[in-house]
Design a protein around this motif. Structure first.
Motif, PDB file in Angstrom:
ATOM      1  N   ILE A  25       0.865  -1.183   0.000  1.00  0.00           N
ATOM      2  CA  ILE A  25       0.000   0.000   0.000  1.00  0.00           C
ATOM      3  C   ILE A  25       0.895   1.224   0.000  1.00  0.00           C
ATOM      4  O   ILE A  25       1.639   1.474   0.956  1.00  0.00           O
ATOM      5  N   VAL A  26       0.829   1.993  -1.077  1.00  0.00           N
ATOM      6  CA  VAL A  26       1.602   3.237  -1.187  1.00  0.00           C
ATOM      7  C   VAL A  26       0.610   4.350  -1.441  1.00  0.00           C
ATOM      8  O   VAL A  26       0.031   4.469  -2.526  1.00  0.00           O
ATOM      9  N   GLY A  27       0.374   5.165  -0.399  1.00  0.00           N
ATOM     10  CA  GLY A  27      -0.656   6.198  -0.490  1.00  0.00           C
ATOM     11  C   GLY A  27      -2.011   5.553  -0.650  1.00  0.00           C
ATOM     12  O   GLY A  27      -2.434   4.756   0.177  1.00  0.00           O
ATOM     13  N   LYS A  28      -2.695   5.877  -1.752  1.00  0.00           N
ATOM     14  CA  LYS A  28      -4.001   5.267  -2.031  1.00  0.00           C
ATOM     15  C   LYS A  28      -3.881   4.108  -3.020  1.00  0.00           C
ATOM     16  O   LYS A  28      -4.874   3.520  -3.418  1.00  0.00           O
ATOM     17  N   SER A  29      -2.652   3.790  -3.397  1.00  0.00           N
ATOM     18  CA  SER A  29      -2.425   2.738  -4.383  1.00  0.00           C
ATOM     19  C   SER A  29      -2.216   1.388  -3.704  1.00  0.00           C
ATOM     20  O   SER A  29      -1.417   1.261  -2.775  1.00  0.00           O
ATOM     21  N   ILE A  30      -2.942   0.385  -4.160  1.00  0.00           N
ATOM     22  CA  ILE A  30      -2.847  -0.978  -3.622  1.00  0.00           C
ATOM     23  C   ILE A  30      -2.390  -1.905  -4.733  1.00  0.00           C
ATOM     24  O   ILE A  30      -3.021  -2.008  -5.793  1.00  0.00           O
TER      25      ILE A  30
END
Length: 293
Positions: free
Chosen positions: A55-60
């Motif tokens: 999970i990087v920020g809102k990116s999955i």
């Protein structure tokens, strides 16, 4: 990590997260809370002892291990669906319908052969044509052997066999041995199957095409059993219309006769049918192939 691998709810949760790339949407799809989804993923990571999701920020995104589990889990889901389908086909009999004439006088020899050559289980329901059609449309039956008229746009169908539809009366009846006009038939009691039966519909159609109706007959009796109809015919001057095979034995024994009616010749196909949109198409087709070998 344990030795047993079980396809449980956590795997399905993982697949939904991978599909939506969003915990909230996955939770909504599975009717779970978001914390429950998070816990499922954490349990899987503990079980496999690796990180499955980045999970990087809102990116999955799936990790390399997550991609491996995703591919494996999809195969397992597909395999389980096939297994469930196979188990259902073994445990659940094919629900077959048949109209009375076919069930009593045409189908037994086919079923005897089929039962000796196939392991497929089936249950047989016998009713009139109208009832069988309704049960097929309501998915209470998967396929059926029927006579009479049906909407061919709604069903896949095969002609099971062809048979003559003929007038029958007792041996020695006043009309026996002569070619009669339809008006002469009016002088005798008429025995019909109940409304909704295929044989009745065929006969009423014939009368309609000849500008006639059952009301022209001396008396009309409704009897749903061919066995009873034939017994009554033997001991009265009544007449009835039925498929040739239905009266064949009694005709050979000299108890009943096929009557001759001027300008009359009806040969009808008997059908094997199932709904066009049936999810049981493959089983229905296989059943028909096996029963007509």
């Amino acid at each position: 990590m344990g030795d047993d691998i079980l396809l449980d709810t956590k795997i399905f949760t993982f697949l939904k997260v991978a599909e939506f790339k969003n915990y909230t949407k996955a939770a909504t799809s599975l009717n779970l809370t978001q914390p429950a989804v998070t816990q499922h993923i954490r349990k899987l990571e503990e079980y496999y002892n690796c990180k499955l999701i980045d999970i990087v920020g809102k990116s999955i995104n799936l990790t390399e291990e997550g991609e491996a589990l995703y591919n494996y889990a999809n195969f397992q889901v597909a395999n389980e669906k096939q297994l469930i389908g196979r188990l259902k086909s073994i445990e659940t009999p094919l629900k077959v319908g048949a109209t009375l004439s076919i069930a009593d006088y045409y189908l037994p020899s086919y079923l005897n052969l089929y039962m000796g050559n196939s392991n497929e289980l089936f249950s047989l329901t016998v009713k009139n044509t109208k009832s069988i059609i309704e049960m097929l449309m309501n998915n209470e039956l998967y396929c059926a052997f029927i006579e009479g008229i049906f909407d061919k746009s709604l069903f896949n169908f095969y002609e099971f066999c062809n048979t003559k539809f003929t007038p029958v009366a007792r041996k020695g009846h006043p009309l026996d041995g002569k070619e009669s006009d339809l008006s002469e038939f009016h002088n005798y009691p008429l025995i019909l199957r109940e409304v909704g039966s295929g044989t009745r519909e065929i006969f009423e159609n014939y009368l309609y095409q000849n500008n006639d109706s059952i009301l022209s007959f001396n008396k009309i009796f409704e009897i749903s059993s061919f066995g009873i109809i034939k017994k009554v015919l033997k001991n009265s001057d009544a007449i009835s219309f039925m498929y040739e095979e239905v009266a064949k034995r009694e005709v050979e024994l000299g108890e009943l006769s096929y009557l001759s009616l001027k300008g009359y010749s009806i040969e009808r196909p008997l059908y094997f049918i199932y709904p066009c949109n049936s999810l049981m198409k493959e089983r229905n087709e296989e059943f028909y192939r096996n029963i007509t070998l």
